[in-house]
Design an enzyme around this catalytic site. Structure first.
Site: not given
Ligand code: MTE
Ligand code: MOS
Length: 774
Positions: A715, A312
């Site tokens: 992300e 990535r």
């Molecule tokens: N937001 C919060 N509050 N806490 C988290 O741990 N993880 C991030 C993001 N936002 C996270 C977050 C990561 S690494 C990812 S991949 C995505 O949320 C995963 O959730 P989604 O696919 O539902 O957006």
């Molecule tokens: Mo998020 S790094 O893809 O869990």
């Protein structure tokens, strides 16, 4: 009709988060006979294990069990991708802090005290710690990924200008508020249920079954919520779940394993630090003609997800720019340090940050505003729109977004003001930078782009919702609930969100790659649509109308000017023996990637963003404050603008923290010396930009057929933080009075101060660079 989609609805647990009543694993009532587990971590960096003596630990009153890898009843290998990751050290410790043994006792203090009494005899082996060392010794976890278009070497040689250099980008600890924790309880017939703080219940299920030597159908994993995951609980929650499960199976009693903060930081993987080496040829306008890039990520001792993370990084090394002749190589370095893992952005940020840095270097070399160089290289809409992996970008909205942000942030005027300020201020200097984001949405491992959901309508019209997505604070539960409520035309109060469980929806993917709402939203929509179609027939008969004319809205079902409550239709369906349960499934269409040729369409679409950050630096101390930030981010037609705004703000600050203040520091023995908040600085409320302006794009639905035309948001906005780091670089250049400066990440106050001094002293980091230029 009152719609619940595209509305700023609060997080379903918001009141509980605020009141402190939302329960995490360690808050659950403790089952009778619970054992508490503690780990013994190695104090060697790389060593053969000659003997493990558990007798002193077992002699402590209250200690009920002590295990090493030899006590694992099934296959001890818990690697998610490439085999070779034993659940506890197997004959050799590979890093300082490697878990060697686990002790279970009546209470946690006893377990921890006993864990320290485990005696291990080692024979030290030589260790590789740094990326440089790994490259030199050709120590790699996996073969490299290479992308290549045209002849970069020739294009660079033929270009009017050339810059060559390298850049270090530090890692990052996830610093989730809830550390790694699992609670395993034995059930009948050798079954086990594991409550685990994990982004990936199905993988935890699989690995628990593997270490117990049983099949998937005897293991259930449940996760109601995590206190943050950020990628750190995608693969790495499994180890602790497996250890707890082995203890539970061995003793017949429930077992809980919760790491304390220091152990969590020492023993679990982080964002990969990277060493980037670049060689770039460009013209008078700063247009890149040829680009050669090597991105080397420090994987640590085991593969974990390093292959996909480095992939990535490679996929995002184009950032938002057209690179005509380009070669990008990603290296997965094997070192005797903790095994690094997923972290928000998953390598993308490291790839993008590198090229944003290179663009900044080109601009400084030419004496131009970096913004102009960014514009000159930006992907086009109908030409210059093919990525180095040969995916044509069809949804590029960056040019319009850039115009919008330039206007709203007043960039040009502030640039002049800042230059004027710097000219008359000897010891305080300002910096400003504006950077774009383009982030590919989909798992690059194509088969992972699938999801399932289970929707149950009860005969009183109330609904239970379950799907494979896990809740880590990002709001996937409320978003998917909105999708189901909208589809059935009922209020959110009618929907009970339930914990993610492997016995409700099987074989799910990790909630990761930002795709949680995209995938699970579509799967839940598919389930709700099946039920709605069945109910339409029932309601049609009740209303004397065609099923096709029936409308579901406002907790009612309507046709031909008449309406009946949704609950009545549900009851009637039950009486008529119509099924009120459905499972839904979704697989992202139209994506593919061939790793061997480096070609394909790995991403279903892209999410975009832009940020402009301004910083004020104190040149006596290197300390700084972010004085203003303007963010514009693309969520398509946002499913929930309140949640998405929170994601954008949080991700920006997390990105800013990564590149400016969070510093992981290993000593020459490979010991992590920054393993608590006392030595590891994460951003707090006081580090917010003083003037913080955050906007979501409006009127730009996702052209791809995503759930209600929304875009993933988890992300991508992390990379908006890159502008904070490059604003510091801008200020360092102003402070040193030189054009070229070097500023590795994280740009801590210490590094800022040293960078100013180095640039003043040498004016010279650039002669090397300049010398390379023709
Ligand atoms: N937001 C919060 N509050 N806490 C988290 O741990 N993880 C991030 C993001 N936002 C996270 C977050 C990561 S690494 C990812 S991949 C995505 O949320 C995963 O959730 P989604 O696919 O539902 O957006
Ligand atoms: Mo998020 S790094 O893809 O869990």
């Amino acid at each position: 009709m009152t719609s619940v989609i595209h509305k700023p609805i609060k997080h379903d647990s918001a009141p509980k988060h605020v009141a402190g009543s939302a329960r995490y694993i360690d808050d659950l009532p403790e089952p009778e006979g619970l054992l508490h587990v503690a780990l013994h971590l190695s104090d060697r960096t790389h060593a053969k294990i000659l003997n493990i003596d558990l007798s002193a630990a077992l002699a402590i009153p209250g200690v009920m069990a002590a295990i090493t890898v030899a006590d694992v009843p099934g296959d001890p290998d818990i690697a998610p991708v490439v085999r070779g990751e034993p659940v506890l050290a197997n004959g050799v410790v590979e890093f300082h802090g490697h878990p060697v043994a686990a002790i279970a006792a009546h209470d946690l203090p006893t377990a921890r005290r006993a864990a320290r009494l485990v005696r291990v005899t080692y024979e030290d082996l030589s260790a590789i710690l740094s990326i440089e060392d790994a490259i030199e010794k050709q120590s790699f976890l996996l073969p490299p990924l290479g992308l290549k278009r045209g002849d970069a070497t020739a294009a660079i040689a033929g270009a009017p200008h050339r810059l060559k250099g390298d850049l270090n980008i530090g890692g990052q600890d996830h610093f989730y508020l809830e550390g790694q924790v699992s609670l395993a309880e034995p059930r009948e017939d050798g079954d086990v249920i594991v409550r685990c703080s994990t982004q990936h219940p199905s993988e935890v299920q699989k690995l628990v079954a593997r270490v117990l030597g049983t099949s998937l159908n005897s293991v259930t994993v449940e996760c109601r919520r995590m206190g943050g995951g950020f990628g750190g609980k995608e693969t790495q929650a499994a180890q602790f779940a497996c250890i707890a499960a082995v203890i539970a199976a061995r003793t017949g009693r429930p077992a809980k394993l919760r790491l304390d903060r220091d152990e969590d930081m020492i023993a679990t993987g982080k964002r990969h630090d990277f060493l980037s080496r670049y060689d770039v040829g460009f013209d008078e306008q700063g247009r890149i003609l040829g680009y050669e890039l090597t991105l080397a990520g420090r994987g640590g001792w085991a593969a974990d997800l390093t292959g996909a993370v480095v992939d990535r990084a490679v996929f995002h090394a184009d950032s938002s720019y057209w690179l005509p002749d380009v070669t990008i190589t990603g290296l997965c370095c094997k070192t005797n340090t903790v095994s690094n893992t997923a972290f928000r952005g998953f390598g993308g940020p490291q790839g993008m940050a590198t090229t944003e840095y290179v663009i900044d270097e080109i601009a400084r070399f030419l004496g131009r505003d970096p913004l102009d160089i960014r514009r000159a290289n930006l992907y086009g809409k109908s030409a210059n729109n093919v990525t180095p992996y040969f995916q044509t970008i069809t949804d590029n909205i960056l040019p319009e977004m850039l115009d919008e942000l330039l206007a709203s942030s007043d960039y040009r005027r502030r640039r002049q003001e800042i230059d004027a300020f710097n000219a008359q201020s000897p010891h305080l200097k300002k910096g400003l930078a504006l950077t774009p984001v383009k982030f590919g949405i989909s798992f690059t491992t194509t088969f992972l782009n699938q999801a399932g959901a289970l929707v149950l309508v009860y005969e009183d019209g109330s609904v239970q919702l379950n799907h494979g997505g896990t809740e880590m604070g990002q709001g996937v539960y409320i978003k998917v609930a909105q999708v189901v409520a909208e589809t059935l035309g009922i209020g959110l109060d009618k929907i009970r969100i339930t914990a993610t469980r492997t016995d409700k929806v099987p074989n799910t993917s990790a909630t990761a790659a930002s795709a949680g709402a995209d995938l699970n939203g579509k799967a839940a929509e598919a389930a709700a649509l099946q039920i709605r179609d069945r109910l339409a027939v029932v309601a049609g008969a009740m209303l004397n109308a065609d099923a096709g004319q029936v409308v579901f809205a406002d907790d009612h079902v309507r046709a031909g000017g008449k309406s009946v409550p949704f609950a009545d239709v549900a009851h009637k369906a039950w009486m008529e023996r119509v099924s009120l349960a459905a499972s839904g499934f979704y697989a992202t269409p139209d994506i593919n990637f061939d790793r061997a040729t480096g070609r394909g369409r790995p991403f279903y679409y892209f999410a975009y963003g832009l940020s402009a950050t301004e910083v004020l630096v104190d040149c006596f101390t290197g300390e700084y404050r972010f004085t203003r930030a303007d963010l514009l981010h693309d969520c398509g037609s946002s499913l929930n603008p309140a949640i998405d705004l929170g994601q954008v703000e949080g991700a920006y600050i997390q990105g800013l923290g990564w590149l400016t203040m969070e510093e992981l520091w290993w000593d020459d023995k490979g010991r992590l010396r920054t393993h608590a908040p006392s030595t590891y600085k994460i951003p707090t409320a006081r580090d917010l930009p003083e003037d913080f302006r955050v906007q979501l794009v409006s009127g730009r639905a996702n052209p791809a057929n995503t759930v209600f035309r929304s875009k993933a948001v988890g992300e991508p906005p992390l990379m908006l933080g890159i502008s904070a780091w490059l604003a510091l670089k801008d200020a360092v250049a102003a402070a040193a009075g030189t054009r070229m400066v070097r500023l590795d990440a994280p740009a801590t106050p210490e590094r800022v101060l040293l960078a100013i001094a180095a640039a003043k002293r040498q004016d010279a980091a650039m002669p090397t660079d300049m010398a390379a230029a023709k």
